[in-house]
Design a protein around this motif. Structure first.
Motif, PDB file in Angstrom:
ATOM      1  N   LEU A 167       0.782  -1.230   0.000  1.00  0.00           N
ATOM      2  CA  LEU A 167       0.000   0.000   0.000  1.00  0.00           C
ATOM      3  C   LEU A 167       0.821   1.292   0.000  1.00  0.00           C
ATOM      4  N   PRO A 168       1.941   1.393   0.743  1.00  0.00           N
ATOM      5  CA  PRO A 168       2.665   2.670   0.743  1.00  0.00           C
ATOM      6  C   PRO A 168       3.106   3.130  -0.641  1.00  0.00           C
ATOM      7  N   GLY A 169       3.257   2.203  -1.578  1.00  0.00           N
ATOM      8  CA  GLY A 169       3.606   2.604  -2.933  1.00  0.00           C
ATOM      9  C   GLY A 169       2.503   3.361  -3.632  1.00  0.00           C
ATOM     10  N   HIS A 170       1.299   3.352  -3.061  1.00  0.00           N
ATOM     11  CA  HIS A 170       0.160   4.025  -3.686  1.00  0.00           C
ATOM     12  C   HIS A 170      -0.269   5.280  -2.929  1.00  0.00           C
ATOM     13  N   GLY A 171       0.355   5.555  -1.789  1.00  0.00           N
ATOM     14  CA  GLY A 171       0.016   6.769  -1.067  1.00  0.00           C
ATOM     15  C   GLY A 171       0.210   6.626   0.423  1.00  0.00           C
ATOM     16  N   ASP A 172       0.088   7.747   1.136  1.00  0.00           N
ATOM     17  CA  ASP A 172       0.183   7.755   2.594  1.00  0.00           C
ATOM     18  C   ASP A 172      -1.166   7.451   3.234  1.00  0.00           C
ATOM     19  N   VAL A 173      -2.233   7.737   2.488  1.00  0.00           N
ATOM     20  CA  VAL A 173      -3.589   7.313   2.836  1.00  0.00           C
ATOM     21  C   VAL A 173      -4.111   6.575   1.603  1.00  0.00           C
ATOM     22  N   VAL A 174      -4.452   5.303   1.760  1.00  0.00           N
ATOM     23  CA  VAL A 174      -4.848   4.490   0.615  1.00  0.00           C
ATOM     24  C   VAL A 174      -6.254   3.948   0.838  1.00  0.00           C
ATOM     25  N   SER A 175      -7.136   4.175  -0.119  1.00  0.00           N
ATOM     26  CA  SER A 175      -8.500   3.677  -0.032  1.00  0.00           C
ATOM     27  C   SER A 175      -8.543   2.207  -0.423  1.00  0.00           C
ATOM     28  N   VAL A 176      -9.163   1.414   0.444  1.00  0.00           N
ATOM     29  CA  VAL A 176      -9.263  -0.025   0.249  1.00  0.00           C
ATOM     30  C   VAL A 176     -10.731  -0.418   0.335  1.00  0.00           C
ATOM     31  N   ARG A 177     -11.202  -1.246  -0.591  1.00  0.00           N
ATOM     32  CA  ARG A 177     -12.594  -1.676  -0.583  1.00  0.00           C
ATOM     33  C   ARG A 177     -12.738  -2.979   0.177  1.00  0.00           C
ATOM     34  N   MET A 178     -13.642  -2.996   1.147  1.00  0.00           N
ATOM     35  CA  MET A 178     -13.942  -4.190   1.929  1.00  0.00           C
ATOM     36  C   MET A 178     -15.395  -4.551   1.663  1.00  0.00           C
ATOM     37  N   GLY A 179     -15.618  -5.324   0.599  1.00  0.00           N
ATOM     38  CA  GLY A 179     -16.973  -5.577   0.152  1.00  0.00           C
ATOM     39  C   GLY A 179     -17.562  -4.292  -0.380  1.00  0.00           C
ATOM     40  N   THR A 180     -18.690  -3.894   0.172  1.00  0.00           N
ATOM     41  CA  THR A 180     -19.336  -2.653  -0.258  1.00  0.00           C
ATOM     42  C   THR A 180     -18.827  -1.436   0.510  1.00  0.00           C
ATOM     43  N   ARG A 181     -17.999  -1.657   1.518  1.00  0.00           N
ATOM     44  CA  ARG A 181     -17.487  -0.560   2.337  1.00  0.00           C
ATOM     45  C   ARG A 181     -16.095  -0.145   1.852  1.00  0.00           C
ATOM     46  N   THR A 182     -15.736   1.090   2.141  1.00  0.00           N
ATOM     47  CA  THR A 182     -14.397   1.590   1.834  1.00  0.00           C
ATOM     48  C   THR A 182     -13.715   2.005   3.131  1.00  0.00           C
ATOM     49  N   ALA A 183     -12.471   1.591   3.286  1.00  0.00           N
ATOM     50  CA  ALA A 183     -11.657   2.006   4.433  1.00  0.00           C
ATOM     51  C   ALA A 183     -10.434   2.751   3.915  1.00  0.00           C
ATOM     52  N   HIS A 184      -9.944   3.698   4.694  1.00  0.00           N
ATOM     53  CA  HIS A 184      -8.804   4.517   4.307  1.00  0.00           C
ATOM     54  C   HIS A 184      -7.639   4.176   5.234  1.00  0.00           C
ATOM     55  N   VAL A 185      -6.612   3.527   4.677  1.00  0.00           N
ATOM     56  CA  VAL A 185      -5.479   3.028   5.463  1.00  0.00           C
ATOM     57  C   VAL A 185      -4.401   4.101   5.526  1.00  0.00           C
ATOM     58  N   VAL A 186      -4.036   4.508   6.748  1.00  0.00           N
ATOM     59  CA  VAL A 186      -3.101   5.612   6.980  1.00  0.00           C
ATOM     60  C   VAL A 186      -1.778   5.067   7.500  1.00  0.00           C
ATOM     61  N   SER A 187      -0.663   5.509   6.889  1.00  0.00           N
ATOM     62  CA  SER A 187       0.654   5.092   7.379  1.00  0.00           C
ATOM     63  C   SER A 187       1.621   6.264   7.516  1.00  0.00           C
ATOM     64  N   HIS A 188       1.177   7.467   7.249  1.00  0.00           N
ATOM     65  CA  HIS A 188       2.018   8.663   7.381  1.00  0.00           C
ATOM     66  C   HIS A 188       2.070   9.063   8.860  1.00  0.00           C
ATOM     67  N   PRO A 189       3.251   9.299   9.434  1.00  0.00           N
ATOM     68  CA  PRO A 189       3.351   9.530  10.888  1.00  0.00           C
ATOM     69  C   PRO A 189       2.528  10.710  11.390  1.00  0.00           C
ATOM     70  N   ALA A 190       2.550  11.838  10.679  1.00  0.00           N
ATOM     71  CA  ALA A 190       1.787  12.998  11.141  1.00  0.00           C
ATOM     72  C   ALA A 190       0.293  12.734  11.085  1.00  0.00           C
ATOM     73  N   LEU A 191      -0.153  12.012  10.046  1.00  0.00           N
ATOM     74  CA  LEU A 191      -1.577  11.730   9.920  1.00  0.00           C
ATOM     75  C   LEU A 191      -2.041  10.695  10.940  1.00  0.00           C
ATOM     76  N   VAL A 192      -1.198   9.697  11.220  1.00  0.00           N
ATOM     77  CA  VAL A 192      -1.540   8.720  12.260  1.00  0.00           C
ATOM     78  C   VAL A 192      -1.726   9.424  13.594  1.00  0.00           C
ATOM     79  N   ARG A 193      -0.790  10.309  13.930  1.00  0.00           N
ATOM     80  CA  ARG A 193      -0.885  11.018  15.199  1.00  0.00           C
ATOM     81  C   ARG A 193      -2.131  11.910  15.228  1.00  0.00           C
ATOM     82  N   ARG A 194      -2.448  12.517  14.107  1.00  0.00           N
ATOM     83  CA  ARG A 194      -3.631  13.374  14.075  1.00  0.00           C
ATOM     84  C   ARG A 194      -4.901  12.549  14.285  1.00  0.00           C
ATOM     85  N   VAL A 195      -5.029  11.439  13.570  1.00  0.00           N
ATOM     86  CA  VAL A 195      -6.243  10.624  13.685  1.00  0.00           C
ATOM     87  C   VAL A 195      -6.422  10.117  15.111  1.00  0.00           C
ATOM     88  N   LEU A 196      -5.328   9.720  15.756  1.00  0.00           N
ATOM     89  CA  LEU A 196      -5.433   9.133  17.091  1.00  0.00           C
ATOM     90  C   LEU A 196      -5.595  10.170  18.196  1.00  0.00           C
TER      91      LEU A 196
END
Length: 448
Positions: free
Chosen positions: A43-72
């Protein structure tokens, strides 16, 4: 485990992307079910926040340090709600690890006394005693599954720290067995909630285990309350808790907090111990340095909590395991209002997954990020603000010191007396559950 396929971008330039390879209707569920960590590694090759489809739902996977800290830490925009928390609450109840933000402060205040530093020496004595019980059953030449043994150890520690009286060995084993089934089943239900609606032997096992768990915890709480005796353990402390109105915790609330403490003290720590034993077996130089430190400091005697300041490399091994395989490897939040993340507006109700597994393996942050190297800690190669195995902010794990002390003492006690060799040279296949387990790890025992 290999590094992500493409170098991570600079931490200062977060960008939003989309994961390729979605199946019709199923989205990325087949990848998450069959090769979850390999999929995450891409996933990191596609962005720091990557949209992933889980069936009909979409989840946004975050791996950027500043964004992780912000979300938490942005509790006004991101709450502990959504499918994951619904499924985990069905197992653990509405305890500290699962409650919404609005209830968290009061619950943490109620639970914090159980983890006061004044209790840590007593907990450490329980940890070392249970490790001696476990290894006392080991015999040279025998093969043990270290993942199962570590889980047996940390569950025993959690149960004794939680309930020093009123629970029989048989009851403790029933709780351990039920918890094993439940922890395996929750991940499946988060990724594919529909499994709960399909009759199957696995669903029946899960429901039976859930019923056993609830009955067992309720019986322990009722026995303690009826006895009215302060046993000096965590449950006795919780029974004495009063809120600002002088109200005691109800049986249901006590049961929820007991479940939280047993999980925090069992599954998370056991994965760290199991990973440490396997990684040391695969890295002889690190094992030799660890053995040298233990031999010098302990000189053949059992480890105690007083030895911990003199075992820096042992502590670095634990920290490095927590970096590579953080137990809380994926922490979810749900947006409560329209929120911008990496240049994209997410509507209320969006699922955001902070992937600490990916954060801890970012090439831009950690040299040779996928390599097990405890020495990187003394070399100053670890940006501490990007190492978040216990989370951050108000919802940081209340048992972080308890778990770290337990893992370090267990590792020291085992490695000072035993050498463990994997039966198979094949690398472990991590098993994503609520925590990141190494899966079955048969290893042969030899005395040092």
């Amino acid at each position: 485990m290999s590094d992500p396929e493409s170098p991570s971008p600079s931490p200062s330039t977060p960008r939003h992307g989309h994961a390729p390879g979605a199946w019709p209707l199923l989205g990325h569920l087949p990848h998450l079910a069959t090769r979850p960590l390999a999929f995450l590694d891409s996933l990191p090759g596609h962005g720091d926040v990557v949209s992933v489809r889980m069936g009909t739902r979409t989840a946004h996977v975050v791996s950027h340090p500043a964004l992780v800290r912000r979300v938490l830490t942005d509790r006004g925009s991101f709450d502990r709600s959504g499918v994951l928390y619904e499924k985990v609450r069905a197992l653990l109840g509405n305890g500290l690890a699962t409650c919404p933000n609005a209830e968290h402060r009061a619950q943490r205040r109620a639970l914090q006394p159980a983890f006061h530093h004044s209790h840590m020496d007593r907990y450490a004595a329980v940890m070392t005693a249970e490790t001696q019980v476990l290894t006392g059953r080991w015999r040279p030449g025998a093969v043990v599954d270290v993942t199962e043994e570590a889980f047996r150890l940390t569950t025993a520690v959690a149960v004794r720290a939680m309930f020093s009286a009123g629970i029989t060995p048989r009851a403790a084993e029933e709780l351990r067995g039920a918890l094993e089934v439940l922890l395996r089943g929750v991940y499946t239900r988060v990724v594919a909630p529909a499994v709960d609606h399909v009759p199957s032997p696995a669903r029946r096992r899960y429901r039976r285990a859930l019923a056993r768990w609830r009955r067992g915890v309720a019986a322990i709480v009722a026995a303690y309350r009826a006895a009215g005796v302060d046993h000096g353990d965590a449950l006795s402390l919780l029974l004495a808790v009063r809120d600002e109105h002088g109200r005691a915790l109800s049986d249901a609330e006590l049961g929820d907090q007991v479940a939280t403490l047993v999980l925090a003290g069992a599954e998370t720590t056991s994965s760290v111990v199991a990973w440490a034993l396997r990684l040391l077996a695969d890295h002889p130089e690190a094992a030799a340095r660890l053995h040298g430190e233990l031999d010098t400091v302990l000189a053949g005697r059992p480890v105690t909590s007083e030895d911990l300041p003199r075992l820096p490399y042992t502590g670095d091994v634990v920290r490095e395991v927590l970096r590579l395989y953080p137990p809380a490897w994926a922490v979810t939040r749900t947006t409560t209002r329209t929120t911008e993340l990496a240049g994209r507006a997410l509507p209320p109700g969006s699922t955001v997954i902070c992937c600490l597994y990916l954060l801890h393996r970012r090439r831009a942050l950690f040299p040779d990020a996928a390599r097990f190297d405890p020495g990187r800690w003394t070399a100053g190669e670890v940006p501490r603000d990007a190492w978040l195995p216990f989370g951050i902010g108000a919802t940081k794990c209340v048992g972080d010191v308890f778990g770290t002390v337990e893992a370090t003492l267990a590792l020291a006690a085992i490695a000072s007396r035993w050498r463990l060799t994997p039966v198979s040279p094949r690398p472990p296949r991590p098993v994503p559950r609520i925590v990141l387990s190494p899966g079955p790890q048969p290893m042969r025992l030899a005395r040092r």
